[in-house]
Design a protein around this motif. Sequence first.
Motif, PDB file in Angstrom:
ATOM      1  N   ILE A  49       0.825  -1.204   0.000  1.00 30.94           N
ATOM      2  CA  ILE A  49       0.000   0.000   0.000  1.00 30.94           C
ATOM      3  C   ILE A  49       0.860   1.255   0.000  1.00 30.94           C
ATOM      4  O   ILE A  49       0.674   2.157  -0.830  1.00 30.94           O
ATOM      5  CB  ILE A  49      -0.961  -0.001   1.208  1.00 30.94           C
ATOM      6  CG1 ILE A  49      -1.991  -1.135   1.059  1.00 30.94           C
ATOM      7  CG2 ILE A  49      -1.675   1.345   1.327  1.00 30.94           C
ATOM      8  CD1 ILE A  49      -2.866  -1.338   2.273  1.00 30.94           C
ATOM      9  N   TYR A  50       1.846   1.348   0.916  1.00 31.21           N
ATOM     10  CA  TYR A  50       2.594   2.611   0.981  1.00 31.21           C
ATOM     11  C   TYR A  50       3.563   2.765  -0.186  1.00 31.21           C
ATOM     12  O   TYR A  50       3.831   3.879  -0.633  1.00 31.21           O
ATOM     13  CB  TYR A  50       3.268   2.811   2.338  1.00 31.21           C
ATOM     14  CG  TYR A  50       4.489   2.003   2.677  1.00 31.21           C
ATOM     15  CD1 TYR A  50       5.706   2.224   2.044  1.00 31.21           C
ATOM     16  CD2 TYR A  50       4.444   1.061   3.702  1.00 31.21           C
ATOM     17  CE1 TYR A  50       6.836   1.498   2.401  1.00 31.21           C
ATOM     18  CE2 TYR A  50       5.571   0.333   4.066  1.00 31.21           C
ATOM     19  CZ  TYR A  50       6.771   0.560   3.411  1.00 31.21           C
ATOM     20  OH  TYR A  50       7.892  -0.144   3.762  1.00 31.21           O
ATOM     21  N   VAL A  51       4.077   1.675  -0.732  1.00 29.88           N
ATOM     22  CA  VAL A  51       4.927   1.784  -1.927  1.00 29.88           C
ATOM     23  C   VAL A  51       4.101   2.267  -3.115  1.00 29.88           C
ATOM     24  O   VAL A  51       4.545   3.122  -3.897  1.00 29.88           O
ATOM     25  CB  VAL A  51       5.605   0.437  -2.246  1.00 29.88           C
ATOM     26  CG1 VAL A  51       6.283   0.489  -3.620  1.00 29.88           C
ATOM     27  CG2 VAL A  51       6.626   0.094  -1.177  1.00 29.88           C
ATOM     28  N   THR A  52       2.885   1.754  -3.256  1.00 32.69           N
ATOM     29  CA  THR A  52       2.005   2.186  -4.354  1.00 32.69           C
ATOM     30  C   THR A  52       1.670   3.662  -4.243  1.00 32.69           C
ATOM     31  O   THR A  52       1.697   4.395  -5.245  1.00 32.69           O
ATOM     32  CB  THR A  52       0.711   1.359  -4.357  1.00 32.69           C
ATOM     33  OG1 THR A  52       1.034  -0.025  -4.476  1.00 32.69           O
ATOM     34  CG2 THR A  52      -0.197   1.767  -5.510  1.00 32.69           C
ATOM     35  N   LEU A  53       1.337   4.111  -3.026  1.00 28.38           N
ATOM     36  CA  LEU A  53       0.954   5.508  -2.836  1.00 28.38           C
ATOM     37  C   LEU A  53       2.119   6.465  -3.089  1.00 28.38           C
ATOM     38  O   LEU A  53       1.910   7.589  -3.548  1.00 28.38           O
ATOM     39  CB  LEU A  53       0.416   5.717  -1.418  1.00 28.38           C
ATOM     40  CG  LEU A  53      -0.918   5.024  -1.105  1.00 28.38           C
ATOM     41  CD1 LEU A  53      -1.281   5.195   0.360  1.00 28.38           C
ATOM     42  CD2 LEU A  53      -2.029   5.560  -1.994  1.00 28.38           C
ATOM     43  N   ILE A  54       3.345   6.033  -2.817  1.00 28.53           N
ATOM     44  CA  ILE A  54       4.504   6.920  -2.984  1.00 28.53           C
ATOM     45  C   ILE A  54       5.124   6.790  -4.364  1.00 28.53           C
ATOM     46  O   ILE A  54       5.396   7.785  -5.034  1.00 28.53           O
ATOM     47  CB  ILE A  54       5.566   6.617  -1.897  1.00 28.53           C
ATOM     48  CG1 ILE A  54       5.008   6.923  -0.506  1.00 28.53           C
ATOM     49  CG2 ILE A  54       6.834   7.440  -2.146  1.00 28.53           C
ATOM     50  CD1 ILE A  54       5.921   6.494   0.628  1.00 28.53           C
ATOM     51  N   ALA A  55       5.328   5.551  -4.817  1.00 31.31           N
ATOM     52  CA  ALA A  55       6.094   5.317  -6.048  1.00 31.31           C
ATOM     53  C   ALA A  55       5.245   4.937  -7.240  1.00 31.31           C
ATOM     54  O   ALA A  55       5.763   4.877  -8.357  1.00 31.31           O
ATOM     55  CB  ALA A  55       7.141   4.233  -5.804  1.00 31.31           C
ATOM     56  N   PHE A  58       3.283   0.393 -10.627  1.00 29.37           N
ATOM     57  CA  PHE A  58       4.226  -0.657 -11.018  1.00 29.37           C
ATOM     58  C   PHE A  58       5.059  -1.119  -9.831  1.00 29.37           C
ATOM     59  O   PHE A  58       5.222  -2.326  -9.600  1.00 29.37           O
ATOM     60  CB  PHE A  58       5.150  -0.182 -12.137  1.00 29.37           C
ATOM     61  CG  PHE A  58       6.343  -1.081 -12.339  1.00 29.37           C
ATOM     62  CD1 PHE A  58       6.168  -2.366 -12.808  1.00 29.37           C
ATOM     63  CD2 PHE A  58       7.624  -0.657 -12.012  1.00 29.37           C
ATOM     64  CE1 PHE A  58       7.254  -3.226 -12.966  1.00 29.37           C
ATOM     65  CE2 PHE A  58       8.710  -1.494 -12.167  1.00 29.37           C
ATOM     66  CZ  PHE A  58       8.531  -2.781 -12.651  1.00 29.37           C
ATOM     67  N   PHE A  59       5.599  -0.178  -9.064  1.00 25.13           N
ATOM     68  CA  PHE A  59       6.448  -0.555  -7.938  1.00 25.13           C
ATOM     69  C   PHE A  59       5.623  -1.184  -6.825  1.00 25.13           C
ATOM     70  O   PHE A  59       6.132  -2.014  -6.068  1.00 25.13           O
ATOM     71  CB  PHE A  59       7.229   0.659  -7.450  1.00 25.13           C
ATOM     72  CG  PHE A  59       8.226   1.156  -8.451  1.00 25.13           C
ATOM     73  CD1 PHE A  59       9.422   0.506  -8.638  1.00 25.13           C
ATOM     74  CD2 PHE A  59       7.936   2.257  -9.250  1.00 25.13           C
ATOM     75  CE1 PHE A  59      10.335   0.946  -9.577  1.00 25.13           C
ATOM     76  CE2 PHE A  59       8.833   2.708 -10.191  1.00 25.13           C
ATOM     77  CZ  PHE A  59      10.040   2.049 -10.368  1.00 25.13           C
ATOM     78  N   GLY A  60       4.352  -0.815  -6.726  1.00 25.27           N
ATOM     79  CA  GLY A  60       3.467  -1.482  -5.777  1.00 25.27           C
ATOM     80  C   GLY A  60       3.233  -2.933  -6.172  1.00 25.27           C
ATOM     81  O   GLY A  60       3.271  -3.843  -5.330  1.00 25.27           O
ATOM     82  N   HIS A  91      -5.817  -1.452  -7.177  1.00 28.26           N
ATOM     83  CA  HIS A  91      -6.945  -0.707  -6.605  1.00 28.26           C
ATOM     84  C   HIS A  91      -6.464   0.498  -5.799  1.00 28.26           C
ATOM     85  O   HIS A  91      -7.079   1.570  -5.839  1.00 28.26           O
ATOM     86  CB  HIS A  91      -7.786  -1.618  -5.722  1.00 28.26           C
ATOM     87  CG  HIS A  91      -8.931  -0.903  -5.055  1.00 28.26           C
ATOM     88  ND1 HIS A  91      -9.987  -0.374  -5.765  1.00 28.26           N
ATOM     89  CD2 HIS A  91      -9.154  -0.599  -3.744  1.00 28.26           C
ATOM     90  CE1 HIS A  91     -10.822   0.215  -4.920  1.00 28.26           C
ATOM     91  NE2 HIS A  91     -10.345   0.100  -3.699  1.00 28.26           N
ATOM     92  N   THR A  92      -5.367   0.336  -5.080  1.00 31.83           N
ATOM     93  CA  THR A  92      -4.818   1.452  -4.303  1.00 31.83           C
ATOM     94  C   THR A  92      -4.425   2.603  -5.219  1.00 31.83           C
ATOM     95  O   THR A  92      -4.687   3.775  -4.921  1.00 31.83           O
ATOM     96  CB  THR A  92      -3.590   0.988  -3.494  1.00 31.83           C
ATOM     97  OG1 THR A  92      -3.989  -0.061  -2.604  1.00 31.83           O
ATOM     98  CG2 THR A  92      -3.002   2.136  -2.683  1.00 31.83           C
TER      99      THR A  92
END
Length: 711
Positions: A49-55, A58-60, A91-92
């Motif tokens: 979740i936090y990787v998707t929101l920041i990066a 794809f990285f999520g 989805h995130t």
Amino acid sequence: MKISISHKIDKNRILRDALVLSGIAANVLLGFIMSSLKLPLYLDTTGTIYVTLIAGPFFGILTAVVTNTVSMLFSPTNMYFSVINALIAIHTSVFSRKHSFRKVKDVFGYILMLAMISGILSVIIRRFIGVDTQDSVVDNAAIEFAAATGFPYLPAAMMLDVLVNVFDKGISLGLAVLVIRILPDDISTRIANSIVKQRVMTEEEENRIYRWKADSKGSVRWRESSKLLLTSFVLVIAMAWIGLTLYFNSAKNDRIEAASDACRFAAEIVDPDMIDTYMMEGENAPGYLETKEMLYKIRNNSLGVDYLYLIKVEEDGCYVIFDLDTETEYGYDIGTKLPFKDEFLPYKDAILAGEEIAPIESKSDEGWLLTIGYPLKNSAGKLVCYIICDVSLEYMADYMIDFIMKILLIMAGLFILIVAFELWTTSIYTTYPLSAMTSCVEEFAEAGDDQVSLDNNVRRIRSLNIHTGDEIEKLYKTICDLTLNQAEQMRSIRHLSESTMQMQDGLIITMADMVESRDSDTGAHVQKTAAYVKIIVEGLKRKGYYAEKITPKFISDVVRSAPLHDVGKINISDKILNKPGKLTEEEYEIMKTHTTAGKEIIEKAISTVKGGSYLKEARNMAAYHHERWDGNGYPEGLHGEVIPLSARIMAVADVFDALASPRVYKPAYPLDKAIEIIQEGAGTQFDAKCVEVFIESLSEVKVILKKYDRM
């Protein structure tokens, strides 16, 4: 000579990779703790979740798939669930673009959707693929609930799993948000900068690009990604089909070989000379039970052999001698007569002749079988029976289907990762820079000759800082040079145009001064009338009158060419032009010809000077500024809006200046009287709208009069 080579380290990329690694570590660690404690929670999507929101997505997705791969070290079945973790990342990403985590309603909707994705899909994977996971508490609760209420087990398991995942994803989101808040803003910005090969667009610029792309029929990104998706899907299906076909045929051949060996082994232990005795006496025959026991061992130790039996073949059918499955529903007693199956009829003659036949496939109540028959002959070489081994192909098919489903689940997460990678690379190397460049270039084109807009667009294009290192970057640099050169060329053209306009304006003033210098009492008439014209035309525009006609170009043309309205007076003799008294009728008729003369002079100038379109309004004012709204003017007696607008404007300005200024034949009227006369002429002599805006601008009129010392 020492040569030093310096490698530029991309610190932003290092931060991004560190973020992904931290997300994987967080997922694996939390998942391991929950698994060790045997709790019905996972918390293995926190890092996703936090990787998707920041990066970004794809990285999520990368974090999700790698997490499930690494987690196989302590939970071998985790790889089957990578598709769920990947869908959570997708989805995130979608949610973060459309909603805010600051609204409780949106957050709850987000958590509920993640819980439904995780709960429903995980139950389907566990039950239909036969994968056991750590959450036996949930499964046991679902079983007990279904037993107590009669509610179907599968929906009950889904509901309980969704409920558990509401808590799981709520805690995961809370931990993810905590990480994001702890992370310094500049770190998040630097990570975002590492994702694209150009300057990160502002929200306003992103919205502008989305609006621009809305008019496009397609997208390079989705076209290329669709091609990859379709190609990859076809390739995977083709390879899977070929691989499974090869596997099935190989497994089938292995079982045929094993069954053939089993038949030969059986032939070695069965005494062919005892077959008739076995038929008559059955289990009471000497050696029957011992032989049957040996046949059991052969069958049980032969790969894939499900049935092994001996039959005596006659013209009217087949008679059972040994059947190892007598105790089952598909078993037969000794001496039972069996008809030839339809699949065996084409081989009946060969079977009766005691020939060894190829494996035969058949489908019956026993299932999908592959039958291998081996003829057993006595010492005289006469056929006494057939040793039959049946191999179940249905079991192989079920095994393959189960194998395919597991492979598809494993491949689903990887497939989503591959597609996400293609979308990401296509975006950062192609569509994102192309969209940004095209949007800027389109605005540059729309700027026209507005130098300020052109310069701003040039700066915006150059600030994109596209550095893809390929043809896109070369195109970007070419566009930067092109737009810069175009803006500079437009600046040069503007300077030339302004010089030309100044020269033209100077010629106009010179021509007007030549006429005015012959009129001994006009008193800066051309300057004042031009100023009054400007007041009136701007007033009309301000009030929205004649909006379709009054454009910036019209205003410029009218104001610039206003001094030429009396150019035709150059044809009038000084005697008439400067006569101190009232003109005679003949003299007045001559004076009226200055309108037609002015029209002819300016038309000749128009035909001579290319691009002198502004002189068209000068011609209209020179020819028709003495026309009246009621049609009683000259030279043509035009009326109403048939009279060109520029001439109607000039009529008010010209008459007012004539009233408010002294002439050889009269003194100047007081301002109030002059205004009264103008107002009385509204709707008869003048366009009422022109009079209206002129009267409303009296403060400006007084400034002009004061400027020329007439107040």
